[in-house]
Design a protein around this motif. Structure first.
Motif, PDB file in Angstrom:
ATOM      1  N   MET A   1       0.843  -1.194   0.000  1.00 15.25           N
ATOM      2  CA  MET A   1       0.000   0.000   0.000  1.00 15.25           C
ATOM      3  C   MET A   1       0.882   1.249   0.000  1.00 15.25           C
ATOM      4  O   MET A   1       1.801   1.374   0.815  1.00 15.25           O
ATOM      5  N   GLU A   2       0.586   2.150  -0.924  1.00 14.38           N
ATOM      6  CA  GLU A   2       1.428   3.332  -1.094  1.00 14.38           C
ATOM      7  C   GLU A   2       1.308   4.301   0.077  1.00 14.38           C
ATOM      8  O   GLU A   2       2.306   4.737   0.656  1.00 14.38           O
ATOM      9  N   ASN A   3       0.078   4.642   0.449  1.00 19.08           N
ATOM     10  CA  ASN A   3      -0.129   5.530   1.594  1.00 19.08           C
ATOM     11  C   ASN A   3      -0.228   4.695   2.867  1.00 19.08           C
ATOM     12  O   ASN A   3      -0.994   3.741   2.937  1.00 19.08           O
ATOM     13  N   LYS A   4       0.555   5.034   3.853  1.00 14.46           N
ATOM     14  CA  LYS A   4       0.549   4.266   5.096  1.00 14.46           C
ATOM     15  C   LYS A   4       0.086   5.086   6.300  1.00 14.46           C
ATOM     16  O   LYS A   4       0.056   4.573   7.415  1.00 14.46           O
ATOM     17  N   ASN A   5      -0.271   6.329   6.076  1.00 14.44           N
ATOM     18  CA  ASN A   5      -0.674   7.212   7.179  1.00 14.44           C
ATOM     19  C   ASN A   5      -2.090   7.725   6.957  1.00 14.44           C
ATOM     20  O   ASN A   5      -2.422   8.241   5.883  1.00 14.44           O
ATOM     21  N   PHE A   6      -2.902   7.605   7.984  1.00 17.59           N
ATOM     22  CA  PHE A   6      -4.318   7.931   7.872  1.00 17.59           C
ATOM     23  C   PHE A   6      -4.781   8.721   9.098  1.00 17.59           C
ATOM     24  O   PHE A   6      -4.161   8.655  10.165  1.00 17.59           O
ATOM     25  N   ASP A   7      -5.885   9.435   8.920  1.00 17.05           N
ATOM     26  CA  ASP A   7      -6.523  10.040  10.087  1.00 17.05           C
ATOM     27  C   ASP A   7      -7.099   8.945  10.985  1.00 17.05           C
ATOM     28  O   ASP A   7      -6.948   8.973  12.204  1.00 17.05           O
ATOM     29  N   VAL A   8      -7.776   7.979  10.331  1.00 19.97           N
ATOM     30  CA  VAL A   8      -8.462   6.919  11.066  1.00 19.97           C
ATOM     31  C   VAL A   8      -8.270   5.596  10.344  1.00 19.97           C
ATOM     32  O   VAL A   8      -8.416   5.523   9.121  1.00 19.97           O
ATOM     33  N   ILE A   9      -7.954   4.557  11.104  1.00 17.19           N
ATOM     34  CA  ILE A   9      -8.017   3.197  10.592  1.00 17.19           C
ATOM     35  C   ILE A   9      -9.204   2.510  11.260  1.00 17.19           C
ATOM     36  O   ILE A   9      -9.334   2.521  12.485  1.00 17.19           O
ATOM     37  N   ILE A  10     -10.064   1.941  10.433  1.00 19.75           N
ATOM     38  CA  ILE A  10     -11.203   1.174  10.918  1.00 19.75           C
ATOM     39  C   ILE A  10     -10.885  -0.301  10.715  1.00 19.75           C
ATOM     40  O   ILE A  10     -10.636  -0.732   9.580  1.00 19.75           O
ATOM     41  N   ILE A  11     -10.879  -1.059  11.791  1.00 19.86           N
ATOM     42  CA  ILE A  11     -10.609  -2.490  11.701  1.00 19.86           C
ATOM     43  C   ILE A  11     -11.946  -3.215  11.695  1.00 19.86           C
ATOM     44  O   ILE A  11     -12.655  -3.254  12.700  1.00 19.86           O
ATOM     45  N   GLY A  12     -12.293  -3.760  10.542  1.00 21.46           N
ATOM     46  CA  GLY A  12     -13.576  -4.417  10.356  1.00 21.46           C
ATOM     47  C   GLY A  12     -14.405  -3.687   9.329  1.00 21.46           C
ATOM     48  O   GLY A  12     -14.763  -2.520   9.524  1.00 21.46           O
ATOM     49  N   GLY A  13     -14.725  -4.356   8.229  1.00 21.79           N
ATOM     50  CA  GLY A  13     -15.453  -3.717   7.137  1.00 21.79           C
ATOM     51  C   GLY A  13     -16.833  -4.288   6.929  1.00 21.79           C
ATOM     52  O   GLY A  13     -17.313  -4.364   5.794  1.00 21.79           O
ATOM     53  N   SER A  14     -17.479  -4.701   8.021  1.00 23.65           N
ATOM     54  CA  SER A  14     -18.878  -5.099   7.916  1.00 23.65           C
ATOM     55  C   SER A  14     -19.735  -3.875   8.234  1.00 23.65           C
ATOM     56  O   SER A  14     -19.302  -2.743   8.033  1.00 23.65           O
ATOM     57  N   TYR A  15     -20.936  -4.059   8.765  1.00 23.79           N
ATOM     58  CA  TYR A  15     -21.903  -2.966   8.824  1.00 23.79           C
ATOM     59  C   TYR A  15     -21.471  -1.815   9.730  1.00 23.79           C
ATOM     60  O   TYR A  15     -21.622  -0.649   9.369  1.00 23.79           O
ATOM     61  N   ALA A  16     -20.936  -2.116  10.899  1.00 24.75           N
ATOM     62  CA  ALA A  16     -20.499  -1.039  11.797  1.00 24.75           C
ATOM     63  C   ALA A  16     -19.331  -0.280  11.195  1.00 24.75           C
ATOM     64  O   ALA A  16     -19.298   0.956  11.190  1.00 24.75           O
ATOM     65  N   GLY A  17     -18.348  -1.006  10.682  1.00 26.51           N
ATOM     66  CA  GLY A  17     -17.175  -0.359  10.099  1.00 26.51           C
ATOM     67  C   GLY A  17     -17.503   0.450   8.866  1.00 26.51           C
ATOM     68  O   GLY A  17     -16.988   1.561   8.672  1.00 26.51           O
ATOM     69  N   LEU A  18     -18.373  -0.092   8.017  1.00 24.44           N
ATOM     70  CA  LEU A  18     -18.768   0.636   6.811  1.00 24.44           C
ATOM     71  C   LEU A  18     -19.539   1.906   7.157  1.00 24.44           C
ATOM     72  O   LEU A  18     -19.342   2.958   6.538  1.00 24.44           O
ATOM     73  N   SER A  19     -20.422   1.805   8.151  1.00 22.81           N
ATOM     74  CA  SER A  19     -21.191   2.975   8.553  1.00 22.81           C
ATOM     75  C   SER A  19     -20.293   4.061   9.126  1.00 22.81           C
ATOM     76  O   SER A  19     -20.465   5.250   8.831  1.00 22.81           O
TER      77      SER A  19
END
Length: 301
Positions: A1-19
């Protein structure tokens, strides 16, 4: 992955994470959603009790959500499994199964839970199809059918009240000598709920649809649906890696703002509550995203 720095990382991409990702994407936050593609409801044929999506498959709802979120260009999806999380003075480091290290100012744990299946042949194959966990999610579809509950003790007694409203052909299977007290047993009898203390040997089924329970004594009972209350484990080591406190029931402890006991770590969805539903996960995720955005705004202003 080219960009490695983020404001927020969300661990889990089901309904809670997607929302949560949508709320943050709409606030122009640089967000990474990490998911390994193994949601706990992956065997469930239909999802219910979520308005506008009632009866859709869980995968269909998730796909529609991803399609919506893809419009927000500051949100990135990444398929991986998180194996380690580290808190630093200026943020968090997340390591994936490919040993890639990613960084964020805030973490949202929307990682769900892993159900621990009992050692009963056929149980895992029926889980989410005809062995079900929630009368609100699945009860209407098996209303008035020959139904069982696999549980015992006070929890089984209280749960029986909810299921009894959906069918009068109900048996409580305690899988061994019951822990119900005499008053509870009498209450069950008065309401026509059978209590079967036999030790279950096998769940006989066809493609996940229960046909009958067979017992170690050779007896069998035909069934159409079986509610089961089973243990779970957290999918990620939030307590060990980050020091997040857990509740006595094993959920990640959060306050009214979905904040964990570790500053900068927010949690939402099945990992924080026994109310496991798509609607609840979406609501918690949306709120968690707004809370994190507010914290970022306060810190930057």
């Amino acid at each position: 992955m080219e960009n490695k720095n983020f404001d927020v990382i969300i661990i889990g991409g089901s309904y809670a994470g997607l929302s949560a990702g949508m709320a943050l994407g709409r606030s122009l936050r640089n967000v990474l959603i990490i998911d390994n593609g193994t949601p706990c409801n992956r065997q469930t044929p239909h999802s219910h009790n979520f308005i506008t999506h009632d009866g859709k498959t869980p995968g269909e709802i998730a796909a529609l959500a991803k399609e919506d979120i893809a419009k927000y260009k500051t949100v990135t999806f990444y398929t991986a499994t998180v194996i380690k999380m580290v808190k630093h003075s200026d943020g968090f480091e997340v390591e994936t199964s490919s040993y890639e290290k990613l960084y964020a100012k805030k973490l949202i744990l929307a990682s769900g839970v892993k159900d621990v299946m009992p050692d009963i042949p056929g149980f895992a194959e029926c889980w989410g199809i005809s062995v079900i966990h929630c009368p609100y999610c699945h009860g209407y579809e098996v209303k008035n059918e020959v139904t069982g509950i696999l549980a015992d003790g006070d929890m089984a007694f209280e749960f029986s009240k909810l299921v009894f409203n959906l069918t009068k052909e109900l048996t409580l299977f305690t899988n061994g000598k019951t822990k119900l007290n005499p008053e509870q047993i009498e209450k069950m009898r008065k309401n026509g709920i059978k209590v079967n203390e036999g030790e279950i040997d096998t769940i006989e089924h066809e493609s996940g649809n229960i046909r009958k329970l067979t017992f170690k004594n050779g007896n069998s009972v035909p069934l159409k649906a079986l509610y089961a209350k089973i243990p779970f484990e957290q999918n990620i080591n939030a307590a060990g890696d980050l020091g997040c406190e857990l509740t006595e029931h094993g959920f990640i402890k959060v306050d009214s703002m979905q904040k964990t006991t570790v500053p900068g770590v927010i949690a939402c969805g099945d990992n924080v509550t026994m109310m496991r539903s798509v609607a609840n996960a979406v609501a918690q995720g949306n709120f968690a995203g707004a809370v994190v955005n507010k914290d970022l705004a306060d810190e930057a202003f």
